[in-house]
Scaffold this motif. Structure first.
Motif, PDB file in Angstrom:
ATOM      1  N   ASN A  90      -4.478   9.743  16.076  1.00  0.00           N
ATOM      2  CA  ASN A  90      -3.145   9.130  16.146  1.00  0.00           C
ATOM      3  C   ASN A  90      -2.603   8.930  14.734  1.00  0.00           C
ATOM      4  OD1 ASN A  90      -2.883   8.568  19.095  1.00  0.00           O
ATOM      5  ND2 ASN A  90      -4.696   7.313  18.716  1.00  0.00           N
ATOM      6  N   LEU A  91      -1.322   9.242  14.563  1.00  0.00           N
ATOM      7  CA  LEU A  91      -0.650   9.058  13.280  1.00  0.00           C
ATOM      8  C   LEU A  91       0.658   8.314  13.518  1.00  0.00           C
ATOM      9  CD1 LEU A  91      -0.486   9.676  10.220  1.00  0.00           C
ATOM     10  CD2 LEU A  91       0.775  11.762  10.821  1.00  0.00           C
ATOM     11  N   ASN A  92       0.812   7.169  12.852  1.00  0.00           N
ATOM     12  CA  ASN A  92       2.012   6.356  13.026  1.00  0.00           C
ATOM     13  C   ASN A  92       2.495   5.828  11.677  1.00  0.00           C
ATOM     14  OD1 ASN A  92       2.198   6.101  16.095  1.00  0.00           O
ATOM     15  ND2 ASN A  92       0.111   5.385  15.729  1.00  0.00           N
ATOM     16  N   PRO A  93       3.803   5.723  11.499  1.00  0.00           N
ATOM     17  CA  PRO A  93       4.314   5.102  10.268  1.00  0.00           C
ATOM     18  C   PRO A  93       4.086   3.596  10.306  1.00  0.00           C
ATOM     19  CG  PRO A  93       6.117   5.608  11.757  1.00  0.00           C
ATOM     20  CD  PRO A  93       4.884   6.190  12.382  1.00  0.00           C
ATOM     21  N   TYR A  94       3.919   2.988   9.144  1.00  0.00           N
ATOM     22  CA  TYR A  94       3.847   1.533   9.130  1.00  0.00           C
ATOM     23  C   TYR A  94       4.928   0.994   8.206  1.00  0.00           C
ATOM     24  CZ  TYR A  94       1.586   0.966   4.517  1.00  0.00           C
ATOM     25  OH  TYR A  94       1.303   0.952   3.178  1.00  0.00           O
ATOM     26  N   TYR A  95       5.378  -0.208   8.535  1.00  0.00           N
ATOM     27  CA  TYR A  95       6.523  -0.800   7.853  1.00  0.00           C
ATOM     28  C   TYR A  95       6.142  -2.157   7.281  1.00  0.00           C
ATOM     29  CZ  TYR A  95       9.132   2.709  10.512  1.00  0.00           C
ATOM     30  OH  TYR A  95       9.582   3.903  11.048  1.00  0.00           O
ATOM     31  N   GLU A  96       6.848  -2.548   6.232  1.00  0.00           N
ATOM     32  CA  GLU A  96       6.697  -3.872   5.645  1.00  0.00           C
ATOM     33  C   GLU A  96       8.069  -4.520   5.508  1.00  0.00           C
ATOM     34  OE1 GLU A  96       4.650  -3.577   1.956  1.00  0.00           O
ATOM     35  OE2 GLU A  96       2.711  -3.060   2.869  1.00  0.00           O
ATOM     36  N   ARG A 105       6.419   2.142   4.427  1.00  0.00           N
ATOM     37  CA  ARG A 105       5.603   2.196   3.224  1.00  0.00           C
ATOM     38  C   ARG A 105       4.462   3.203   3.313  1.00  0.00           C
ATOM     39  NH1 ARG A 105       6.570  -2.096  -0.263  1.00  0.00           N
ATOM     40  NH2 ARG A 105       8.811  -2.503  -0.116  1.00  0.00           N
ATOM     41  N   GLY A 106       4.412   3.949   4.391  1.00  0.00           N
ATOM     42  CA  GLY A 106       3.351   4.939   4.517  1.00  0.00           C
ATOM     43  C   GLY A 106       3.002   5.191   5.964  1.00  0.00           C
TER      44      GLY A 106
END
Length: 229
Positions: A90-96, A105-106
């Protein structure tokens, strides 16, 4: 359409209903339930590995290195290759949160490793070793019976016997006899349920720290028997 044509149409329309009624046979319909107890002799669990970073390529490189280490450890410690599955990715963007709002942010790259081990006393060593080699968490741990399919087949046979017994009791009370089977179907099965009963061997050398107890596999059937008066 004249009166004769209307009468003929009504008679013709009623014929299938009459034929169906004549074809119906009196039946006794019962539900049977069967069970079979098994002692778990294996366990299964899922390891989850995660990496967080700005670029997917770097995440994948790091994860591949850790993954090889974990897989080698599993195979070196008696886990058969056919009992290890590691294709779930699984690949998901993460936010801050920032003063300007939520910003990406990645990415978070995660991978699951499903493991089944037929050595029920080996689970603690496998878990400790995997966690020390980059595994972030584990989930879905449970004791299982490796011969679960055979257990269900035996439970199904017991369910059929139970249905025959119930039909015989009803027929006897009604003063009739059961005839041929008109219809039969499975109405479902249940996953193994733990039984709060364990038997300990009197011999100390046969004692195991892993005591999963018994599990019960259940099966259900619906059976319709013809009535022979």
């Amino acid at each position: 359409m004249n009166l004769k044509q209307i009468s003929a149409a009504v008679i013709f329309a009623a014929m299938p209903v009459l034929a169906s009624a004549q074809a119906m046979e009196p039946v006794i319909q019962v539900s049977g339930k069967g069970s079979f107890s098994v002692v778990p002799d294996a366990y299964t669990l899922t390891f989850v590995m995660e990496e967080k970073g700005e670029t997917v390529s770097k995440l994948n490189t790091q994860m591949q290195s850790d993954m090889k280490s974990v897989l080698k450890f599993l195979l070196d410690n008696g886990i058969e290759e056919k009992h290890v599955q590691s294709m779930q990715v699984n690949l998901n963007p993460y936010y801050e949160s920032t003063p300007q709002g939520r910003e990406q942010r990645g990415f978070v790259l995660s991978r699951e490793i499903q493991v089944t081990d037929t050595d029920i006393n080996n689970y603690d060593r496998i878990i400790d070793g995997a966690l020390s080699r980059g595994i972030d968490r584990m989930q879905g741990f449970q004791f299982i019976a490796s011969e679960q399919n055979n257990a269900y087949e035996k439970a199904l046979i017991n369910a059929v016997k139970d249905a025959k017994l119930r039909a015989g009791l009803l027929a006897e009370e009604l003063g009739v006899k059961t005839g041929k089977v008109i219809a039969v179907s499975e109405s479902g099965n249940s996953y193994p349920m733990p039984v709060m009963r364990m038997e300990m061997s009197a011999k100390a050398d046969s004692f195991s720290s892993a005591m999963p107890g018994e599990q019960v596999v259940e099966a259900r059937v619906n059976v319709s028997f013809a009535i022979d008066e």
